[in-house]
Design an enzyme around this catalytic site. Structure first.
Site, PDB file in Angstrom:
ATOM      1  N   ILE A 159       0.843  -1.207   0.000  1.00  0.00           N
ATOM      2  CA  ILE A 159       0.000   0.000   0.000  1.00  0.00           C
ATOM      3  C   ILE A 159       0.874   1.253   0.000  1.00  0.00           C
ATOM      4  CG2 ILE A 159      -1.688   1.366   1.332  1.00  0.00           C
ATOM      5  CD1 ILE A 159      -2.934  -1.217   2.274  1.00  0.00           C
TER       6      ILE A 159
ATOM      7  N   HIS B 164       7.292 -12.082 -31.478  1.00  0.00           N
ATOM      8  CA  HIS B 164       8.239 -10.963 -31.548  1.00  0.00           C
ATOM      9  C   HIS B 164       7.574  -9.767 -32.223  1.00  0.00           C
ATOM     10  CE1 HIS B 164      11.989  -8.809 -31.933  1.00  0.00           C
ATOM     11  NE2 HIS B 164      11.662  -8.534 -33.202  1.00  0.00           N
TER      12      HIS B 164
HETATM   13  P1  FAD Z   1     -12.664  -8.452   2.061  1.00  0.00           P
HETATM   14  O1  FAD Z   1     -12.446  -8.020   0.672  1.00  0.00           O
HETATM   15  O2  FAD Z   1     -12.143  -7.625   3.170  1.00  0.00           O
HETATM   16  O3  FAD Z   1     -14.236  -8.608   2.207  1.00  0.00           O
HETATM   17  C1  FAD Z   1     -14.841  -8.919   3.421  1.00  0.00           C
HETATM   18  C2  FAD Z   1     -16.279  -8.441   3.395  1.00  0.00           C
HETATM   19  O4  FAD Z   1     -16.942  -8.952   4.546  1.00  0.00           O
HETATM   20  C3  FAD Z   1     -16.432  -6.927   3.457  1.00  0.00           C
HETATM   21  O5  FAD Z   1     -17.390  -6.499   2.522  1.00  0.00           O
HETATM   22  C4  FAD Z   1     -16.932  -6.666   4.883  1.00  0.00           C
HETATM   23  O6  FAD Z   1     -17.761  -5.519   4.990  1.00  0.00           O
HETATM   24  C5  FAD Z   1     -17.736  -7.923   5.116  1.00  0.00           C
HETATM   25  N1  FAD Z   1     -17.941  -8.265   6.538  1.00  0.00           N
HETATM   26  C6  FAD Z   1     -17.028  -8.308   7.530  1.00  0.00           C
HETATM   27  N2  FAD Z   1     -17.604  -8.746   8.673  1.00  0.00           N
HETATM   28  C7  FAD Z   1     -18.916  -8.987   8.378  1.00  0.00           C
HETATM   29  C8  FAD Z   1     -20.023  -9.470   9.120  1.00  0.00           C
HETATM   30  N3  FAD Z   1     -19.917  -9.848  10.402  1.00  0.00           N
HETATM   31  N4  FAD Z   1     -21.205  -9.568   8.485  1.00  0.00           N
HETATM   32  C9  FAD Z   1     -21.354  -9.229   7.184  1.00  0.00           C
HETATM   33  N5  FAD Z   1     -20.340  -8.782   6.434  1.00  0.00           N
HETATM   34  C10 FAD Z   1     -19.129  -8.672   7.025  1.00  0.00           C
HETATM   35  N6  FAD Z   1      -5.007  -7.711  -3.293  1.00  0.00           N
HETATM   36  C11 FAD Z   1      -4.645  -8.127  -4.512  1.00  0.00           C
HETATM   37  O7  FAD Z   1      -4.651  -9.335  -4.775  1.00  0.00           O
HETATM   38  N7  FAD Z   1      -4.271  -7.230  -5.487  1.00  0.00           N
HETATM   39  C12 FAD Z   1      -4.248  -5.911  -5.257  1.00  0.00           C
HETATM   40  O8  FAD Z   1      -3.913  -5.132  -6.152  1.00  0.00           O
HETATM   41  C13 FAD Z   1      -4.611  -5.434  -3.983  1.00  0.00           C
HETATM   42  N8  FAD Z   1      -4.613  -4.124  -3.726  1.00  0.00           N
HETATM   43  C14 FAD Z   1      -5.008  -3.697  -2.491  1.00  0.00           C
HETATM   44  C15 FAD Z   1      -4.983  -2.328  -2.238  1.00  0.00           C
HETATM   45  C16 FAD Z   1      -5.364  -1.854  -1.003  1.00  0.00           C
HETATM   46  C17 FAD Z   1      -5.338  -0.374  -0.739  1.00  0.00           C
HETATM   47  C18 FAD Z   1      -5.803  -2.777  -0.004  1.00  0.00           C
HETATM   48  C19 FAD Z   1      -6.263  -2.284   1.352  1.00  0.00           C
HETATM   49  C20 FAD Z   1      -5.828  -4.133  -0.247  1.00  0.00           C
HETATM   50  C21 FAD Z   1      -5.420  -4.612  -1.491  1.00  0.00           C
HETATM   51  N9  FAD Z   1      -5.406  -5.970  -1.781  1.00  0.00           N
HETATM   52  C22 FAD Z   1      -5.007  -6.394  -3.005  1.00  0.00           C
HETATM   53  C23 FAD Z   1      -5.823  -6.975  -0.787  1.00  0.00           C
HETATM   54  C24 FAD Z   1      -7.274  -7.434  -1.052  1.00  0.00           C
HETATM   55  O9  FAD Z   1      -8.120  -6.311  -1.031  1.00  0.00           O
HETATM   56  C25 FAD Z   1      -7.698  -8.444  -0.010  1.00  0.00           C
HETATM   57  O10 FAD Z   1      -6.753  -9.496   0.062  1.00  0.00           O
HETATM   58  C26 FAD Z   1      -9.055  -9.024  -0.368  1.00  0.00           C
HETATM   59  O11 FAD Z   1     -10.038  -8.015  -0.448  1.00  0.00           O
HETATM   60  C27 FAD Z   1      -9.485 -10.066   0.670  1.00  0.00           C
HETATM   61  O12 FAD Z   1     -10.721 -10.571   0.308  1.00  0.00           O
HETATM   62  P2  FAD Z   1     -11.727 -11.167   1.395  1.00  0.00           P
HETATM   63  O13 FAD Z   1     -12.911 -11.633   0.631  1.00  0.00           O
HETATM   64  O14 FAD Z   1     -11.013 -12.122   2.264  1.00  0.00           O
HETATM   65  O15 FAD Z   1     -12.114  -9.930   2.331  1.00  0.00           O
HETATM   66  P1  NAI Z   2       2.397  -4.844   4.051  1.00  0.00           P
HETATM   67  O1  NAI Z   2       2.471  -6.010   4.959  1.00  0.00           O
HETATM   68  O2  NAI Z   2       2.504  -5.031   2.591  1.00  0.00           O
HETATM   69  O3  NAI Z   2       3.518  -3.787   4.461  1.00  0.00           O
HETATM   70  C1  NAI Z   2       3.599  -3.231   5.749  1.00  0.00           C
HETATM   71  C2  NAI Z   2       4.968  -2.603   5.907  1.00  0.00           C
HETATM   72  O4  NAI Z   2       4.934  -1.831   7.086  1.00  0.00           O
HETATM   73  C3  NAI Z   2       6.084  -3.640   6.062  1.00  0.00           C
HETATM   74  O5  NAI Z   2       7.157  -3.304   5.231  1.00  0.00           O
HETATM   75  C4  NAI Z   2       6.426  -3.554   7.539  1.00  0.00           C
HETATM   76  O6  NAI Z   2       7.776  -3.862   7.806  1.00  0.00           O
HETATM   77  C5  NAI Z   2       6.121  -2.089   7.832  1.00  0.00           C
HETATM   78  N1  NAI Z   2       5.822  -1.808   9.229  1.00  0.00           N
HETATM   79  C6  NAI Z   2       5.070  -2.539  10.093  1.00  0.00           C
HETATM   80  N2  NAI Z   2       4.991  -1.925  11.292  1.00  0.00           N
HETATM   81  C7  NAI Z   2       5.692  -0.758  11.171  1.00  0.00           C
HETATM   82  C8  NAI Z   2       5.959   0.316  12.055  1.00  0.00           C
HETATM   83  N3  NAI Z   2       5.481   0.331  13.309  1.00  0.00           N
HETATM   84  N4  NAI Z   2       6.715   1.341  11.605  1.00  0.00           N
HETATM   85  C9  NAI Z   2       7.202   1.362  10.338  1.00  0.00           C
HETATM   86  N5  NAI Z   2       6.984   0.360   9.459  1.00  0.00           N
HETATM   87  C10 NAI Z   2       6.227  -0.684   9.865  1.00  0.00           C
HETATM   88  O7  NAI Z   2       1.030  -4.115   4.465  1.00  0.00           O
HETATM   89  P2  NAI Z   2       0.184  -2.972   3.756  1.00  0.00           P
HETATM   90  O8  NAI Z   2       1.002  -2.197   2.807  1.00  0.00           O
HETATM   91  O9  NAI Z   2      -0.520  -2.290   4.869  1.00  0.00           O
HETATM   92  O10 NAI Z   2      -0.861  -3.807   2.927  1.00  0.00           O
HETATM   93  C11 NAI Z   2      -1.707  -4.760   3.591  1.00  0.00           C
HETATM   94  C12 NAI Z   2      -1.931  -5.948   2.734  1.00  0.00           C
HETATM   95  O11 NAI Z   2      -2.737  -5.608   1.623  1.00  0.00           O
HETATM   96  C13 NAI Z   2      -0.643  -6.500   2.149  1.00  0.00           C
HETATM   97  O12 NAI Z   2      -0.182  -7.542   2.977  1.00  0.00           O
HETATM   98  C14 NAI Z   2      -1.023  -7.025   0.829  1.00  0.00           C
HETATM   99  O13 NAI Z   2      -1.228  -8.410   0.924  1.00  0.00           O
HETATM  100  C15 NAI Z   2      -2.329  -6.347   0.502  1.00  0.00           C
HETATM  101  N6  NAI Z   2      -2.097  -5.448  -0.622  1.00  0.00           N
HETATM  102  C16 NAI Z   2      -1.781  -6.011  -1.817  1.00  0.00           C
HETATM  103  C17 NAI Z   2      -1.525  -5.228  -2.894  1.00  0.00           C
HETATM  104  C18 NAI Z   2      -1.165  -5.880  -4.159  1.00  0.00           C
HETATM  105  O14 NAI Z   2      -1.309  -7.096  -4.257  1.00  0.00           O
HETATM  106  N7  NAI Z   2      -0.727  -5.140  -5.156  1.00  0.00           N
HETATM  107  C19 NAI Z   2      -1.612  -3.779  -2.844  1.00  0.00           C
HETATM  108  C20 NAI Z   2      -1.921  -3.288  -1.523  1.00  0.00           C
HETATM  109  C21 NAI Z   2      -2.167  -4.118  -0.481  1.00  0.00           C
END
Ligand code: FAD
Ligand code: NAI
Length: 475
Positions: free
Chosen positions: A194, A454
């Site tokens: 992130i 290519h």
């Molecule tokens: P979630 O997507 O978190 O969905 C859970 C759902 O459950 C939510 O709608 C929530 O409201 C609902 N919920 C929770 N508790 C309850 C309850 N008790 N009753 C009813 N509903 C409930 N992953 C990638 O693979 N590629 C990426 O590019 C990527 N980019 C990311 C960028 C950001 C900024 C962030 C934060 C994450 C990113 N991720 C990415 C990670 C990805 O979003 C998560 O791994 C993924 O959404 C997980 O899916 P999930 O279904 O487990 O949970």
């Molecule tokens: P992250 O686990 O990718 O990175 C967190 C970073 O924060 C690590 O480098 C860690 O060493 C550092 N950190 C932890 N505690 C700290 C502290 N107290 N002070 C300073 N640095 C600290 O977690 P992030 O970026 O929050 O994303 C969460 C998850 O969402 C990721 O694990 C990833 O799986 C998913 N995600 C995936 C993306 C993708 O697939 N392109 C894009 C964005 C998120």
């Protein structure tokens, strides 16, 4: 009102909605309960991924990349422009439109597959006669019963102790995706996925971006050679990245938000930012589930405890995605959802955790599958490595984007591909070939002998495979 189903899925993110659809395809009567609300209070299916994760972040990355291209790179192609401006309101409304399309897409898919959707919070009430009762509290109250429950409640951003998110100046991913004006000084704590993606967006739009990372190494989970290359490129692009810092007091004032920290060299520093994004990992969503009503086992960090097949310790209660162990990735959640639905239907669903690809959507992108060189060294596995730079790839030159490389790691004896690591243009698309190769237990020579069109970037993959045997043709 009481309703009976074969399967109730709690959570409609990529794990939950895909599990619900697959179970319905397999003939089960399925309900999905999700509580996410759009700004009008209506349902917004798709979870974190669709609403505040993968989809909106990629929309902003795309818009800011276009802006950066127009501002800094079109001139190389002979295109000159004056008065290039970024309309942040339009950028945000485009992003919101993309989110809405995805929200509506999931609702449509539920209708198509006859999945019953309940908008509200789902929580356990009790186990009775081999079934579980789930209460839905939302606009309407419902009582649902099913033999099988799939928990797919996902995760939320982890705050720093003592520093709650206000989503105005101290932002989680949620607020980070809704910034309305370019902050002159943007701070990020955590140089993970992130931190780097959001840092890239705002750097391109003109912010001075400082990333404070706690660990002494940059991108620890990434292959070391690729991580070093990425570090060099991001510094050159203008991201300030401080490694090995210990963050101290964070306080808000009229000037913004002030962060004091100790550097790796032990000096105390302080920096003031207009906005601060905290991206230090995520916490599982289990609080609202009332797990104690049925005695569901959670670990000390709140994750639902599951085995390799996503089974919890309770009969017929399953958990998938971010709420369980393993990488927090949308496609990992989806694969687990499909596998669990198939297991419920008596099939043999399977997830190969060794071939889950990773992509970080910076520019250049970073993508990998399988093991890193440091993991192979640590496990004592004998391996061969081969790399090929995009600098020597015709398509990359024609595109004007020659940063990075493809790296292959293969077993020293059998030549089986053990890991592929890419930093460069469209790395996230290129990695798919290597995922397929590893699923089929291909050798590096298999890839080296396959005809690649290519000029394409994929020729760099073929050449890296050739490099394992020290016989590249174009480098
Ligand atoms: P979630 O997507 O978190 O969905 C859970 C759902 O459950 C939510 O709608 C929530 O409201 C609902 N919920 C929770 N508790 C309850 C309850 N008790 N009753 C009813 N509903 C409930 N992953 C990638 O693979 N590629 C990426 O590019 C990527 N980019 C990311 C960028 C950001 C900024 C962030 C934060 C994450 C990113 N991720 C990415 C990670 C990805 O979003 C998560 O791994 C993924 O959404 C997980 O899916 P999930 O279904 O487990 O949970
Ligand atoms: P992250 O686990 O990718 O990175 C967190 C970073 O924060 C690590 O480098 C860690 O060493 C550092 N950190 C932890 N505690 C700290 C502290 N107290 N002070 C300073 N640095 C600290 O977690 P992030 O970026 O929050 O994303 C969460 C998850 O969402 C990721 O694990 C990833 O799986 C998913 N995600 C995936 C993306 C993708 O697939 N392109 C894009 C964005 C998120």
């Amino acid at each position: 009102m009481t309703k009976e189903f074969d399967v109730i899925v709690i959570g409609g993110g990529p794990g939950g909605y895909i599990a619900a659809i697959r179970a319905a395809q397999l003939g089960k009567l399925v309900a999905c309960v999700d509580e996410w609300k759009n700004d009008k209070g209506g349902p917004a299916l798709g979870g974190t991924c669709t609403n505040v994760g993968c989809i909106p972040s990629k929309a902003l990355l795309q818009s800011s990349e276009h802006y950066d291209q127009a501002l800094n790179h079109f001139a190389d192609h002979g295109i000159t422009m004056s008065g290039v401006k970024m309309d942040l309101t339009q950028m945000a409304s485009r992003k919101d439109g993309v989110i809405k399309q995805n929200n509506e897409g999931v609702l449509y898919l539920f209708k198509k597959n006859k999945v019953s959707f309940f908008h509200g919070r789902g929580s356990f009430v009790k186990a009775v006669d081999g079934k579980y009762e789930i209460a839905v509290s939302g606009a309407q109250s419902e009582s649902l019963f099913a033999k099988h429950i799939i928990i797919a409640t996902g995760s939320t951003a982890r705050p720093l102790a003592g520093t709650p998110f206000d989503e105005e100046t101290i932002l989680s991913n949620d607020g980070a995706l809704k910034i309305k004006a370019v902050p002159a000084r943007l701070g990020l704590i955590g140089a993970g996925a992130i931190g780097l993606e959001m840092g890239s967006v705002w750097r391109r739009l003109g912010s001075e971006v400082t990333v404070l990372e706690g660990l002494p190494t940059f991108l620890g989970p990434v292959d070391e050679q690729i991580a070093k290359e990425a570090h060099k490129i991001f510094l050159k692009q203008g991201l300030k990245i401080e490694l090995g810092v210990k963050v101290g007091e964070i306080s808000k004032s009229k000037k913004g938000v002030s962060v004091s920290y100790t550097t790796a060299a032990g000096q105390t520093q302080s920096a003031v930012f207009d906005k601060l994004i905290i991206s230090i990992g995520r916490l599982p969503n289990t609080v609202g589930l009332n797990t104690q009503a049925v005695g569901l086992q959670l670990d000390e960090r709140g994750f639902v405890v599951v085995d390799a097949d996503c089974k919890t310790q309770l009969p017929n209660v399953w958990a998938i995605g971010d709420v369980v162990r393993g990488p927090m990735l949308a496609h990992k959640a989806e694969e687990e959802g499909v596998a669990v639905a198939e297991r419920i239907a008596g099939q043999h669903g399977h997830v190969n955790f060794n071939t889950i690809p990773w992509v970080i959507y910076t520019s250049p992108e970073i993508a990998w599958v399988g093991q890193t060189e440091q993991q192979l060294k640590a496990s004592g596995r004998a391996y061969k490595a081969g790399t090929f730079p995009f600098l020597a790839n015709g398509r990359a030159r024609a595109m004007g984007d020659t940063t990075g490389m493809v790296k292959f790691l293969a077993d020293a004896v059998t030549d089986e591909i053990l890991g592929v690591h890419i930093i460069g243009p469209l790395a996230g698309e290129l990695i798919a070939e290597s995922v397929v190769a590893m699923e089929f237990k291909a050798s590096a020579e298999d890839i080296a002998r396959i005809c690649h069109a290519h000029p394409t970037l994929s020729e760099a993959t073929k050449e890296a495979a050739l490099a394992v045997d020290k016989r590249t043709l174009n480098f």
